[in-house]
Motif scaffolding. Structure first.
Motif, PDB file in Angstrom:
ATOM      1  N   TYR A  50       6.178  42.050  35.619  1.00 40.93           N
ATOM      2  CA  TYR A  50       7.297  42.884  36.066  1.00 40.93           C
ATOM      3  C   TYR A  50       8.615  42.395  35.475  1.00 40.93           C
ATOM      4  N   TYR A  87      12.183  43.558  36.652  1.00 40.26           N
ATOM      5  CA  TYR A  87      12.815  43.077  37.882  1.00 40.26           C
ATOM      6  C   TYR A  87      13.245  41.624  37.733  1.00 40.26           C
ATOM      7  N   ARG A 112       5.842  46.245  45.267  1.00 40.90           N
ATOM      8  CA  ARG A 112       4.515  46.456  44.719  1.00 40.90           C
ATOM      9  C   ARG A 112       3.353  46.155  45.656  1.00 40.90           C
TER      10      ARG A 112
END
Length: 361
Positions: A127, A130, A169
């Motif tokens: 990810y 982020y 998530r």
């Protein structure tokens, strides 16, 4: 009234929270009776810099609290040694959300990160969207704050917005809250407030990637400890598997679906593997372009014959190599025969994110 300029993501969060009110808590005392400690023998509660503090290497979970929406904040004492410190929220058993600062990486692009933790395993490699370049105070205290509402969160450092998370998530709708540190860090002024909002917390699709070439359904086998000298594809294909769906980007976060027998030890983990597979039916002999990426290592088989091996592990290509994924990184031209063809991908992981993604043009 003072004017305040904020980003659209934060505005939506604050409007939602303020509309329903909050239940506010003061600073949680840094006393051992308030916290469940993973490393009880090494955690120190003491007065430092004129305040109550916790010196922690591990996890500290606040007792008897369940968090859905609201704000969480804490202060972290300046420390430029290699270490990681942050906030845990919506923790259920060994799956949780986590936001952290990398104390030794002030003003670097990955100084602050969000990662879901699936079955004790961190997944920051998967990810890269982020994370944020922020500068930490070199002396005194750095304040880390979260505003959480439904599937979204906004992260602040020292009262400045760092980044927003459009879709948390894990599937956890609520859970425990606490503090995380890898290598010792000192914490104080842990505070939280709960929103009374009934805002739904089921994941939202956000901006879906509509590329029809992205493979969105795979078959995923059970996981197994990996040793190259003992590996047999035929034995691995005998393992039970199940159909799984990717995220909108095409990412398959394998740790979400496969539990390792030994986890949470970072680079000291034993390598684990799983088979990601797809059937490809064609009505005549043809060549199709397959683009993909993976973490950490992969061997790709077409009709049980190996056609590619690669390594994308953290630091394998140098000390700054992160091992992030991009679906266009690797390309194969698959020689498909008339009828059914099977693509098997042996995905091997040690730490920091076990994932796979692909598209078939």
């Amino acid at each position: 009234m003072k004017s305040l300029i904020i980003g659209n993501g934060l505005m939506a969060l604050l409007v939602g929270i303020s509309a329903f009110g909050q239940s506010t808590k003061g600073a949680v005392p840094m006393h051992i009776q308030n916290w469940e400690l993973v490393e009880r023998d090494t955690t120190v509660f003491e007065t430092f810099d004129g305040r109550e503090t916790m010196l922690l290497n591990g996890e500290a979970i606040l007792k008897n609290e369940n968090f859905v929406n609201g704000t969480i904040e804490l202060e972290i004492y300046a420390n430029d040694n290699r270490s990681f410190a942050g906030i845990i929220f919506r923790k259920q058993e060994d799956t949780m959300e986590e936001v952290l600062i990398r104390c030794h990486k002030s003003n670097q692009v990955d100084a602050m990160q969000y990662t879901p933790i699936f079955h004790k395993e961190t997944n920051w490699q998967l990810y890269r969207e982020y994370q944020a370049k922020v500068a930490f105070k070199k002396k005194g205290w750095n304040k880390l704050k979260l505003v959480v509402l439904g599937p979204s969160a906004t992260v602040f450092l020292n009262d400045e917005e760092a980044f927003s998370i459009d879709r948390l998530r894990t599937s956890n709708k609520d859970g425990e809250i606490g503090i995380f540190s890898l290598y010792a860090n000192r914490f104080s002024n842990f505070k939280f407030s709960k929103s009374n909002s009934n805002y739904g917390v089921n994941p939202i699709p956000g901006n879906k990637n509509t590329n029809p070439s992205i493979v969105r359904k795979w078959y995923l086998s059970e996981g197994f400890p990996f040793q190259k000298e003992n590996f047999s594809l035929e034995r691995a294909l005998d393992l039970p598997d199940k159909e799984v769906h990717t995220e909108s980007s095409g990412l398959l976060p394998i740790s979400k679906y496969v539990r390792r027998k030994s986890a949470g030890r970072f680079e000291n983990n034993r390598e684990y593997a799983a088979i990601v597979s797809k059937n490809i039916e064609v009505d005549k002999d043809t060549i199709r372009r397959f683009s993909f990426d993976f973490s950490d290592r992969v061997t790709v088989y077409l009709n049980k014959k190996p056609i590619f091996s690669g390594n994308n592990a953290f630091r394998v290509k140098g000390p700054q190599h992160t091992g992030h994924l991009d679906i266009d990184t690797n390309v194969l031209h698959l020689n498909l025969k008339e009828g059914n063809n099977t693509l098997h991908c042996l995905v091997i992981d040690k730490a920091n994110g076990w994932g796979f993604m692909g598209k078939l043009d």
